[in-house]
Design an enzyme around this catalytic site. Structure first.
Site, PDB file in Angstrom:
ATOM      1  N   LYS A  83       0.846  -1.200   0.000  1.00  0.00           N
ATOM      2  CA  LYS A  83       0.000   0.000   0.000  1.00  0.00           C
ATOM      3  C   LYS A  83       0.877   1.244   0.000  1.00  0.00           C
ATOM      4  O   LYS A  83       2.047   1.231   0.391  1.00  0.00           O
ATOM      5  CB  LYS A  83      -0.958   0.023   1.192  1.00  0.00           C
ATOM      6  CG  LYS A  83      -0.294   0.138   2.573  1.00  0.00           C
ATOM      7  CD  LYS A  83       0.044   1.563   3.009  1.00  0.00           C
ATOM      8  CE  LYS A  83       0.908   1.572   4.251  1.00  0.00           C
ATOM      9  NZ  LYS A  83       1.609   2.849   4.466  1.00  0.00           N
ATOM     10  N   ASP A 128      -1.704  -1.474  10.334  1.00  0.00           N
ATOM     11  CA  ASP A 128      -1.992  -1.511   8.896  1.00  0.00           C
ATOM     12  C   ASP A 128      -2.619  -2.822   8.441  1.00  0.00           C
ATOM     13  O   ASP A 128      -3.082  -2.927   7.301  1.00  0.00           O
ATOM     14  CB  ASP A 128      -0.710  -1.285   8.086  1.00  0.00           C
ATOM     15  CG  ASP A 128      -0.232   0.157   8.118  1.00  0.00           C
ATOM     16  OD1 ASP A 128      -1.047   1.046   8.442  1.00  0.00           O
ATOM     17  OD2 ASP A 128       0.951   0.399   7.813  1.00  0.00           O
TER      18      ASP A 128
END
Length: 289
Positions: free
Chosen positions: A11, A135
């Protein structure tokens, strides 16, 4: 089922506002998280023992490895006696701000749910993910999300397709150290997230590129001055905008001209330790049974 393969995607942060430190030690953030097509590939196979084999970038050992942390957590929680062999083809650089470890952890949760027939609900998976790392819940789902809290409260967004060039200098950055320095230096947030969300909702990549910002750049660029140099080079080579991802040190540039991107890639790949031509995608994991 004896074996399962998972592609775990990295990401980037299209924005990252640091809003303050919580009593539990985590930081309250507002960020737009975006999956990209850089991925680790993990293969899980039933076994009597637990063993992780890795090719590519080196990874931590023991509980510092989030794959091992997830395996041990699930074994204890669900009283699993069998083990698992994990083969990790590591393509996402370590300590780069790209959530490589978190992506691998998310892949492990999903794979072991199937391999060990745990039948976890989506909420159970997310709860476990959050215990492993901030995350990891995003990496379970992926795509484009406005994330708040410590990164676990989501709102789906629909970003237009974007081509990206990722550049990582030959240095590793550790998140806790960067947040600790943020607190000591008493920086104030850019509050860029609202502008980025509005640009995404308009489907305007030029406005997105114009507004991308990451508060943690203020800290990491002091540790790693080459970050500003990389940003300048990307802009000179045709990037519409660029920013650091996560706590760094990876910098990405958004391009609307594929030829300029390819030229920039060729110019930079011999200078920096990791240069990758990427694009936005709408998922965090991909399973192959």
């Amino acid at each position: 089922m004896k074996k399962i393969k998972v592609k775990a995607y990295a990401k980037i942060n299209l924005s990252l506002d640091v809003l303050g430190k919580r009593k539990d030690g985590y930081h309250e953030i507002s960020t737009v998280m975006q999956s990209i097509d850089l991925a680790d590939i993990l293969e899980f196979e039933k076994s009597e023992i637990v063993k992780v084999f890795c090719s590519g970038h080196r990874v931590p050992e023991g509980e510092d490895n989030l794959i091992v942390k997830v395996i041990n957590f699930l074994k204890e929680k669900y009283q699993i006696e069998e083990g698992v062999l994990v083969r990790l083809d590591k393509k996402i650089p370590l300590a780069a701000g790209l959530a490589g470890g978190s992506a691998d952890a998310a892949a492990t949760i999903v794979a072991l749910d199937k391999l060990w027939n745990l039948n976890m609900s989506a909420d159970e998976k997310k709860e476990i993910a959050l215990k492993v790392g901030a995350d990891v819940p995003f990496c379970l789902e992926g795509g484009t999300k406005l994330a708040k809290g410590i990164g676990e409260i989501f709102e789906d967004l629909n970003v237009p397709h974007m081509n990206l060039l990722l550049v990582k200098p030959d240095i590793e950055i550790f998140t806790k150290k960067i947040y600790d320095k943020w607190d000591r230096l008493n920086f104030k947030s850019h509050h860029a997230t609202c502008s980025v969300v509005q640009a995404i909702q308009e489907g305007n990549i030029y406005k997105i590129a114009e507004n991308i910002k990451n508060d943690l750049e203020l800290v990491t660029s002091r540790e790693c001055e080459v970050i500003n140099q990389i940003k300048e080079e990307l802009l000179k080579k045709g990037a519409l905008g660029c920013a650091m991802s996560g706590s760094g040190p990876t910098v990405y540039g958004i391009f609307d001209d594929l030829q300029k991107l390819i030229k920039a890639y060729k110019n930079l790949e011999g200078i920096y330790s990791f240069v990758f031509f990427s694009k936005t995608i709408d998922k965090g994991l991909e399973l192959y049974e």
